[in-house]
Design a protein around this motif. Structure first.
Motif, mmCIF file in Angstrom:
data_model
loop_
_atom_site.group_PDB
_atom_site.id
_atom_site.type_symbol
_atom_site.label_atom_id
_atom_site.label_comp_id
_atom_site.label_asym_id
_atom_site.label_seq_id
_atom_site.Cartn_x
_atom_site.Cartn_y
_atom_site.Cartn_z
ATOM 1 N N LEU A 6 0.976 -1.055 -0.075
ATOM 2 C CA LEU A 6 -0.033 -0.069 0.027
ATOM 3 C C LEU A 6 1.038 1.173 -0.024
ATOM 4 O O LEU A 6 1.656 1.282 0.762
ATOM 5 C CB LEU A 6 -0.809 0.114 1.184
ATOM 6 C CG LEU A 6 -1.983 1.226 1.375
ATOM 7 C CD1 LEU A 6 -2.899 1.330 0.103
ATOM 8 C CD2 LEU A 6 -2.833 1.056 2.826
ATOM 9 N N PHE A 7 0.888 1.875 -1.170
ATOM 10 C CA PHE A 7 1.749 3.227 -1.399
ATOM 11 C C PHE A 7 1.012 4.448 -1.158
ATOM 12 O O PHE A 7 -0.060 4.677 -1.586
ATOM 13 C CB PHE A 7 2.435 3.222 -2.868
ATOM 14 C CG PHE A 7 3.801 2.432 -2.807
ATOM 15 C CD1 PHE A 7 4.833 2.728 -2.353
ATOM 16 C CD2 PHE A 7 3.558 1.262 -3.744
ATOM 17 C CE1 PHE A 7 5.815 1.903 -2.484
ATOM 18 C CE2 PHE A 7 4.560 0.391 -3.804
ATOM 19 C CZ PHE A 7 5.930 0.648 -3.407
ATOM 20 N N GLY A 26 -2.036 -3.336 -9.908
ATOM 21 C CA GLY A 26 -2.235 -2.289 -9.074
ATOM 22 C C GLY A 26 -3.642 -1.614 -9.064
ATOM 23 O O GLY A 26 -4.398 -1.794 -10.245
ATOM 24 N N TYR A 27 -4.250 -0.875 -8.073
ATOM 25 C CA TYR A 27 -5.384 -0.412 -8.229
ATOM 26 C C TYR A 27 -5.154 1.156 -7.404
ATOM 27 O O TYR A 27 -4.781 1.000 -6.056
ATOM 28 C CB TYR A 27 -6.542 -1.185 -7.269
ATOM 29 C CG TYR A 27 -7.783 -0.403 -7.284
ATOM 30 C CD1 TYR A 27 -8.676 -0.605 -8.083
ATOM 31 C CD2 TYR A 27 -8.144 0.041 -5.931
ATOM 32 C CE1 TYR A 27 -9.923 -0.122 -8.367
ATOM 33 C CE2 TYR A 27 -9.478 0.636 -6.134
ATOM 34 C CZ TYR A 27 -10.302 0.730 -7.032
ATOM 35 O OH TYR A 27 -11.694 1.155 -7.049
ATOM 36 N N VAL A 28 -5.737 2.137 -7.972
ATOM 37 C CA VAL A 28 -5.727 3.613 -7.598
ATOM 38 C C VAL A 28 -6.772 3.675 -6.685
ATOM 39 O O VAL A 28 -8.134 3.612 -6.892
ATOM 40 C CB VAL A 28 -5.687 4.573 -8.720
ATOM 41 C CG1 VAL A 28 -5.373 5.995 -8.046
ATOM 42 C CG2 VAL A 28 -4.433 3.964 -9.739
ATOM 43 N N ILE A 29 -6.516 4.303 -5.269
ATOM 44 C CA ILE A 29 -7.457 4.724 -4.500
ATOM 45 C C ILE A 29 -7.687 5.943 -4.535
ATOM 46 O O ILE A 29 -8.779 6.454 -4.520
ATOM 47 C CB ILE A 29 -7.110 4.128 -2.947
ATOM 48 C CG1 ILE A 29 -6.901 2.580 -2.934
ATOM 49 C CG2 ILE A 29 -8.252 4.635 -1.695
ATOM 50 C CD1 ILE A 29 -6.295 1.906 -1.814
ATOM 51 N N GLN A 30 -6.612 6.678 -4.282
ATOM 52 C CA GLN A 30 -6.713 8.183 -4.392
ATOM 53 C C GLN A 30 -5.443 8.882 -5.011
ATOM 54 O O GLN A 30 -4.521 8.429 -5.476
ATOM 55 C CB GLN A 30 -6.352 8.764 -2.921
ATOM 56 C CG GLN A 30 -6.667 10.098 -2.704
ATOM 57 C CD GLN A 30 -6.226 10.498 -1.470
ATOM 58 O OE1 GLN A 30 -7.044 10.450 -0.510
ATOM 59 N NE2 GLN A 30 -5.191 11.007 -0.878
ATOM 60 N N VAL A 48 -4.368 -1.301 -12.724
ATOM 61 C CA VAL A 48 -3.093 -1.145 -13.818
ATOM 62 C C VAL A 48 -2.373 -2.431 -13.602
ATOM 63 O O VAL A 48 -2.226 -3.283 -12.524
ATOM 64 C CB VAL A 48 -2.037 -0.081 -13.087
ATOM 65 C CG1 VAL A 48 -0.727 -0.083 -13.728
ATOM 66 C CG2 VAL A 48 -2.622 1.239 -12.971
ATOM 67 N N TYR A 49 -1.894 -3.026 -14.964
ATOM 68 C CA TYR A 49 -1.151 -4.225 -14.864
ATOM 69 C C TYR A 49 0.007 -3.640 -15.235
ATOM 70 O O TYR A 49 0.294 -3.068 -16.367
ATOM 71 C CB TYR A 49 -1.939 -5.163 -16.209
ATOM 72 C CG TYR A 49 -1.083 -6.201 -16.426
ATOM 73 C CD1 TYR A 49 -1.029 -7.204 -15.772
ATOM 74 C CD2 TYR A 49 -0.393 -6.347 -17.555
ATOM 75 C CE1 TYR A 49 -0.529 -8.477 -15.869
ATOM 76 C CE2 TYR A 49 0.551 -7.379 -17.784
ATOM 77 C CZ TYR A 49 0.321 -8.729 -17.010
ATOM 78 O OH TYR A 49 0.960 -9.802 -17.294
ATOM 79 N N GLU A 50 1.318 -4.223 -14.702
ATOM 80 C CA GLU A 50 2.697 -4.064 -14.946
ATOM 81 C C GLU A 50 3.062 -5.552 -15.330
ATOM 82 O O GLU A 50 3.065 -6.481 -14.592
ATOM 83 C CB GLU A 50 3.427 -3.806 -13.795
ATOM 84 C CG GLU A 50 2.548 -2.224 -13.337
ATOM 85 C CD GLU A 50 3.654 -1.968 -11.755
ATOM 86 O OE1 GLU A 50 4.796 -2.625 -11.549
ATOM 87 O OE2 GLU A 50 3.371 -1.084 -11.353
ATOM 88 N N ILE A 67 -2.376 7.360 -3.231
ATOM 89 C CA ILE A 67 -2.639 6.047 -2.658
ATOM 90 C C ILE A 67 -3.168 4.985 -3.556
ATOM 91 O O ILE A 67 -4.139 5.194 -4.110
ATOM 92 C CB ILE A 67 -3.613 6.133 -1.474
ATOM 93 C CG1 ILE A 67 -3.218 7.418 -0.437
ATOM 94 C CG2 ILE A 67 -3.864 4.809 -0.758
ATOM 95 C CD1 ILE A 67 -3.960 7.578 0.666
ATOM 96 N N SER A 68 -2.247 3.832 -3.444
ATOM 97 C CA SER A 68 -2.598 2.748 -4.602
ATOM 98 C C SER A 68 -2.024 1.600 -3.926
ATOM 99 O O SER A 68 -1.208 1.614 -2.829
ATOM 100 C CB SER A 68 -1.725 2.748 -5.832
ATOM 101 O OG SER A 68 -2.257 4.013 -6.598
ATOM 102 N N VAL A 69 -2.732 0.363 -4.104
ATOM 103 C CA VAL A 69 -2.396 -0.949 -3.873
ATOM 104 C C VAL A 69 -1.805 -1.696 -4.816
ATOM 105 O O VAL A 69 -2.352 -1.669 -5.894
ATOM 106 C CB VAL A 69 -3.353 -1.303 -2.813
ATOM 107 C CG1 VAL A 69 -4.918 -1.700 -3.965
ATOM 108 C CG2 VAL A 69 -3.128 -3.008 -2.165
#
Length: 117
Positions: A6-7, A26-30, A48-50, A67-69
């Motif tokens: 969680l960044f 990845g998934y963007v929260i904010q 997001v797919y890396e 904020i992303s996970v």
């Protein structure tokens, strides 16, 4: 060797250039962010797919903290401007970082047994 990150990255800040040995989701929260190497911007609700082996530099391009996970499998390799490895992180090395932090700050690290295998 999988973990979830969680960044929270402040506006104008970025991560070091890096790549993953396995795909990352990845998934963007904010907030809003992009990879320096690409034109698209990810915002709240974006997935997001890396792909594995692709060097990328995550940058917060918004006006609020991003904020992303991320679900990461396998190691993440930071690289310098010449593409040479400068850092290695995986689930095992990150768990040791947490253990060391807890020890240095007098925190009971037994919770790690509950959340890791």
């Amino acid at each position: 060797n999988a973990y979830v990150n969680l960044f929270k990255i402040n506006p104008g800040c970025s991560l070091a250039p890096h790549y993953h040995c396995q795909p990352v989701i990845g998934y963007v929260i904010q907030g809003k962010w992009k990879y320096k190497e690409y034109d698209w911007v990810a915002g709240p609700g974006s997935t997001v797919y890396e792909s594995a082996g692709t060097v990328h530099t995550l940058m917060n391009v918004g006006k609020v903290p991003m904020i992303s996970v991320f679900h990461v499998t396998g190691p993440s390799i930071d690289v310098d401007k010449n593409g040479r490895q400068v850092c290695y992180a995986d689930a095992f090395s990150l768990r040791q970082v947490v253990r060391n932090y807890c020890k240095a700050h007098g925190i009971d690290a037994s919770f790690l047994k509950k959340i890791t295998r």
